[in-house]
Design an enzyme around this catalytic site. Structure first.
Site, PDB file in Angstrom:
ATOM      1  N   GLU A 175      -0.481   4.781  -0.732  1.00  0.00           N
ATOM      2  CA  GLU A 175      -1.272   5.976  -1.041  1.00  0.00           C
ATOM      3  C   GLU A 175      -0.421   7.228  -0.863  1.00  0.00           C
ATOM      4  OE1 GLU A 175      -4.677   5.735   1.489  1.00  0.00           O
ATOM      5  OE2 GLU A 175      -5.783   4.469   0.108  1.00  0.00           O
TER       6      GLU A 175
ATOM      7  N   ARG B 189      -1.287  -2.679 -18.849  1.00  0.00           N
ATOM      8  CA  ARG B 189      -2.572  -1.987 -18.869  1.00  0.00           C
ATOM      9  C   ARG B 189      -2.532  -0.851 -17.845  1.00  0.00           C
ATOM     10  NH1 ARG B 189      -6.862  -2.957 -21.503  1.00  0.00           N
ATOM     11  NH2 ARG B 189      -5.602  -4.418 -22.672  1.00  0.00           N
TER      12      ARG B 189
ATOM     13  N   ASP C  32      -5.024  13.803 -25.694  1.00  0.00           N
ATOM     14  CA  ASP C  32      -5.178  12.418 -25.245  1.00  0.00           C
ATOM     15  C   ASP C  32      -4.484  11.531 -26.285  1.00  0.00           C
ATOM     16  OD1 ASP C  32      -5.975   9.847 -24.732  1.00  0.00           O
ATOM     17  OD2 ASP C  32      -8.117  10.294 -24.563  1.00  0.00           O
TER      18      ASP C  32
ATOM     19  N   TYR D 261       0.850  -1.202   0.000  1.00  0.00           N
ATOM     20  CA  TYR D 261       0.000   0.000   0.000  1.00  0.00           C
ATOM     21  C   TYR D 261       0.874   1.236   0.000  1.00  0.00           C
ATOM     22  CZ  TYR D 261      -4.996  -0.180  -0.108  1.00  0.00           C
ATOM     23  OH  TYR D 261      -6.278  -0.246  -0.560  1.00  0.00           O
TER      24      TYR D 261
ATOM     25  N   LYS E 200      -1.288   0.384 -25.256  1.00  0.00           N
ATOM     26  CA  LYS E 200      -1.642   0.323 -26.680  1.00  0.00           C
ATOM     27  C   LYS E 200      -0.345   0.329 -27.495  1.00  0.00           C
ATOM     28  CE  LYS E 200      -6.216   2.158 -25.672  1.00  0.00           C
ATOM     29  NZ  LYS E 200      -7.166   3.286 -25.810  1.00  0.00           N
TER      30      LYS E 200
ATOM     31  N   THR F 186      -2.499   6.050 -22.512  1.00  0.00           N
ATOM     32  CA  THR F 186      -2.469   4.700 -21.953  1.00  0.00           C
ATOM     33  C   THR F 186      -1.088   4.110 -22.223  1.00  0.00           C
ATOM     34  OG1 THR F 186      -3.327   3.796 -24.017  1.00  0.00           O
ATOM     35  CG2 THR F 186      -4.930   4.265 -22.297  1.00  0.00           C
TER      36      THR F 186
HETATM   37  C1  LIG Z   1      -8.243   3.668 -25.075  1.00  0.00           C
HETATM   38  C2  LIG Z   1      -8.507   5.121 -24.920  1.00  0.00           C
HETATM   39  C3  LIG Z   1      -8.805   5.684 -23.674  1.00  0.00           C
HETATM   40  C4  LIG Z   1      -9.138   4.865 -22.457  1.00  0.00           C
HETATM   41  O1  LIG Z   1      -8.258   3.954 -22.027  1.00  0.00           O
HETATM   42  P1  LIG Z   1      -8.721   2.816 -20.994  1.00  0.00           P
HETATM   43  O2  LIG Z   1      -7.406   2.354 -20.454  1.00  0.00           O
HETATM   44  O3  LIG Z   1      -9.455   1.812 -21.779  1.00  0.00           O
HETATM   45  O4  LIG Z   1      -9.558   3.461 -19.954  1.00  0.00           O
HETATM   46  C5  LIG Z   1      -8.936   7.055 -23.594  1.00  0.00           C
HETATM   47  N1  LIG Z   1      -8.790   7.840 -24.660  1.00  0.00           N
HETATM   48  C6  LIG Z   1      -8.533   7.335 -25.879  1.00  0.00           C
HETATM   49  C7  LIG Z   1      -8.394   8.264 -27.026  1.00  0.00           C
HETATM   50  C8  LIG Z   1      -8.394   5.959 -26.045  1.00  0.00           C
HETATM   51  O5  LIG Z   1      -8.167   5.479 -27.261  1.00  0.00           O
END
Ligand SMILES: *Cc1c(COP(=O)(O)O)cnc(C)c1O
Length: 415
Positions: free
Chosen positions: A49, A234, A199, A47, A228, A225
Site C-alpha cells: 500500500e 487486465r 478515456d 502487500y 484491450k 485499460t
Molecule cells: C472497457 C472500458 C472501460 C472500463 O474498463 P474495465 O477494465 O472493464 O473496468 C472504461 N472506459 C471505456 C471507454 C472502456 O471501453
C-alpha cells in the site's frame, strides 16, 4: 498437496476455447506468455500500500523497482514527445472503471456537471450511466453522434459545453468506430474553463502504435485499460499533468483502492515494453487495416456498417439492412453456436433495448494478434453472412463451425 484437477481442467478448456474459436470481441486480446508469466509470479504475495518510496509495509525495495519501471515505461511510451517531468503516471488502478472513478474523485465534487458521451451511442457506463456511481454522484450531460453521419460533431459538443458549463469534459468510447480528435475537445474545454479527461481504454494500443492521435499532453488526464488493444494484463493506468499527480495518486490510494496488484503492475510493465517495439506499431496498423477489410466484407454481405466504415479496431453492424427482423441478441447466439464470438450492441438511435439491440460490435485486436490478415477477414465476413442467412439450419451451422476450426488451427494464439 493433491493437484486441483477440477479447476485446472476448467482453465484448460477455456484455453482450448480461445485457441479453437474466433474471438471478435472488440475489447479483448491475447496477452503474451511473458505478460501472463508476470501475472503468475511471486509478486502476488506482497502487500505494498502506498507508492514507491512511501509504503505502509516493509520489504518493498524490490517491489518499488517494479512499479517505478512500469511508471517510467508508460511515460516513455505515451509521453516521449513532451518535456521530461511534465507527465505523471499512476499504474495502480485495478480496472478502467476504477481509473475513471479515481479521475473523478481527484478533480470533482459530488453534484458537479460533467459532459460525456451517451452510453447508447458508444460511451461507457462510467461516463454517467444512471446505473453507475458516475451517474449517481455527478451531474452528467451527454453528447452523442449526429443522425446524418453517425459521427461526433465537435460543434454540437461545444454548444452543450457553453450551455451547461461542465467542470470536466470526458471523451472516449466503447463502441465508436471513428477517430476521436483530442484537439477540438481541448479547445472546447479551454473555452468553458473545464478540465479534459480522455478515456483511451479501447484505443490505447492504437495510440501507442501511432495509428491514432495521442491525447497525452492534450488532455489534462488520460485513463486507459491495459488489456484491450494494448494487449497487456487486465488492469488500467492513468497519465496526467504533473500538477494533478498528487490528487490522482491520493484518489487511487487511499481514496478507492487498498493494496496494489504488483504482479499485474509487473505485467503492465511487460506490456509497455512490448508496445514500445517497432513490431507493435505494425500490429496497430494491421488491426485497423483488418477492421477495414472485415467491414468491407460485411458490407458486401449486405450489412450496413454504422458511419459507413471504421478508422479503428472495431465496427458496428446494423443488422436491419440485412434482415429487419434480426436482432443483435439472436445474431450473437447463432454466431456463438458456429464458434464465432462477438457481442450484440446498440447502434445509434436503436429502437430496441440494450438486451436485444439491432446491432453487433465486431473487433479485430485478438484475431490480428493471432496472425490473421485481410484474406482471413474476407473469409470471416462470408462465414458471418452464411450463419445469419440460415439461422436455425443446424447442418449449415456445423459446416461453418468446421471452417472456423480449420481457420483457427492455422492461427492459434497459444500453440
Ligand atoms: C472497457 C472500458 C472501460 C472500463 O474498463 P474495465 O477494465 O472493464 O473496468 C472504461 N472506459 C471505456 C471507454 C472502456 O471501453
Amino acid at each position: 498437496m493433491t493437484h486441483d484437477r477440477e479447476l485446472f481442467e476448467i482453465i484448460a478448456r477455456e484455453e482450448e476455447r480461445q485457441n479453437t474459436t474466433l474471438q471478435l470481441i472488440a475489447s479483448e486480446n491475447f496477452a503474451s506468455r511473458k505478460v501472463m508469466a508476470a501475472t503468475g509470479s511471486v509478486l502476488t504475495n506482497k502487500y505494498s500500500e502506498g507508492y514507491p518510496g512511501k509504503r505502509y509495509y516493509g520489504g518493498n525495495r524490490i517491489i518499488d523497482e517494479v512499479e517505478d519501471l512500469a511508471r517510467r515505461r508508460v511515460v516513455a511510451l505515451f509521453g516521449s514527445h513532451l518535456p521530461a517531468g511534465s507527465i505523471h503516471a499512476n499504474v495502480q488502478p485495478h480496472a478502467g472503471a476504477n481509473a475513471n472513478l479515481a479521475a473523478y474523485l481527484a478533480v470533482l465534487e459530488p453534484g458537479d456537471t460533467v459532459l460525456g458521451m451517451r452510453l447508447d451511442q458508444g460511451g461507457h457506463l462510467t461516463h454517467g450511466s444512471p446505473v453507475n456511481i458516475s451517474g449517481r454522484f455527478y451531474n452528467f450531460v451527454s453528447y452523442g453522434v449526429t443522425d446524418s453521419d453517425e459521427r461526433l460533431d465537435y460543434d454540437q459538443i461545444a454548444d452543450l459545453a457553453r450551455d451547461h458549463r461542465p467542470k470536466l469534459i470526458v471523451a472516449g468510447a466503447t463502441a465508436y468506430p471513428r477517430i476521436i480528435d483530442p484537439e477540438p475537445l481541448r479547445r472546447i474545454a479551454d473555452e468553458v474553463g473545464a478540465l479534459f479527461l480522455f478515456d483511451a481504454a479501447h484505443i490505447a494500443g492504437l495510440i501507442a502504435g501511432g495509428a491514432h492521435p495521442n491525447p497525452v499532453g492534450v488532455a489534462d488526464i488520460v485513463t486507459f485499460t491495459t488489456h484491450k488493444t494494448l494487449r497487456g494484463p487486465r488492469g488500467a493506468a492513468i497519465l496526467c499533468r504533473e500538477d494533478l499527480g498528487a490528487a490522482i495518486d491520493k484518489a487511487v490510494f487511499p481514496g478507492l483502492q487498498g493494496g496494489p496488484l504488483e504482479h499485474v503492475i509487473a505485467a503492465k510493465a511487460v506490456a509497455f515494453y512490448e508496445a514500445a517495439q517497432p513490431e507493435f506499431a505494425e500490429y496497430a496498423q494491421r488491426v485497423v487495416r483488418n477492421a477495414q477489410a472485415l467491414a468491407a466484407g460485411l458490407a458486401g454481405e449486405g450489412f450496413r456498417i454504422v458511419s459507413g466504415g471504421t478508422d479503428n479496431h472495431l465496427m458496428l453492424v446494423d443488422l436491419r439492412s440485412f434482415d429487419p427482423e434480426l436482432t443483435g441478441k439472436v445474431a450473437q447466439e447463432a454466431l456463438d453456436r458456429s464458434a464465432i464470438t462477438l457481442n450484440k450492441n446498440t447502434i445509434p438511435n436503436d429502437p430496441r433495448s440494450p438486451f436485444v439491440t439491432s446491432g453487433l460490435r465486431i473487433g479485430t485486436p485478438a484475431v490480428t494478434t493471432a496472425g490473421m490478415g485481410q484474406t482471413e477477414m474476407a473469409s470471416i465476413a462470408r462465414l458471418i453472412g452464411r450463419v445469419l442467412r440460415r439461422i436455425g439450419d443446424e447442418p449449415e451451422s456445423a459446416a461453418v463451425r468446421d471452417e472456423v476450426a480449420v481457420l483457427c488451427s492455422k492461427f492459434t494464439p497459444y500453440p
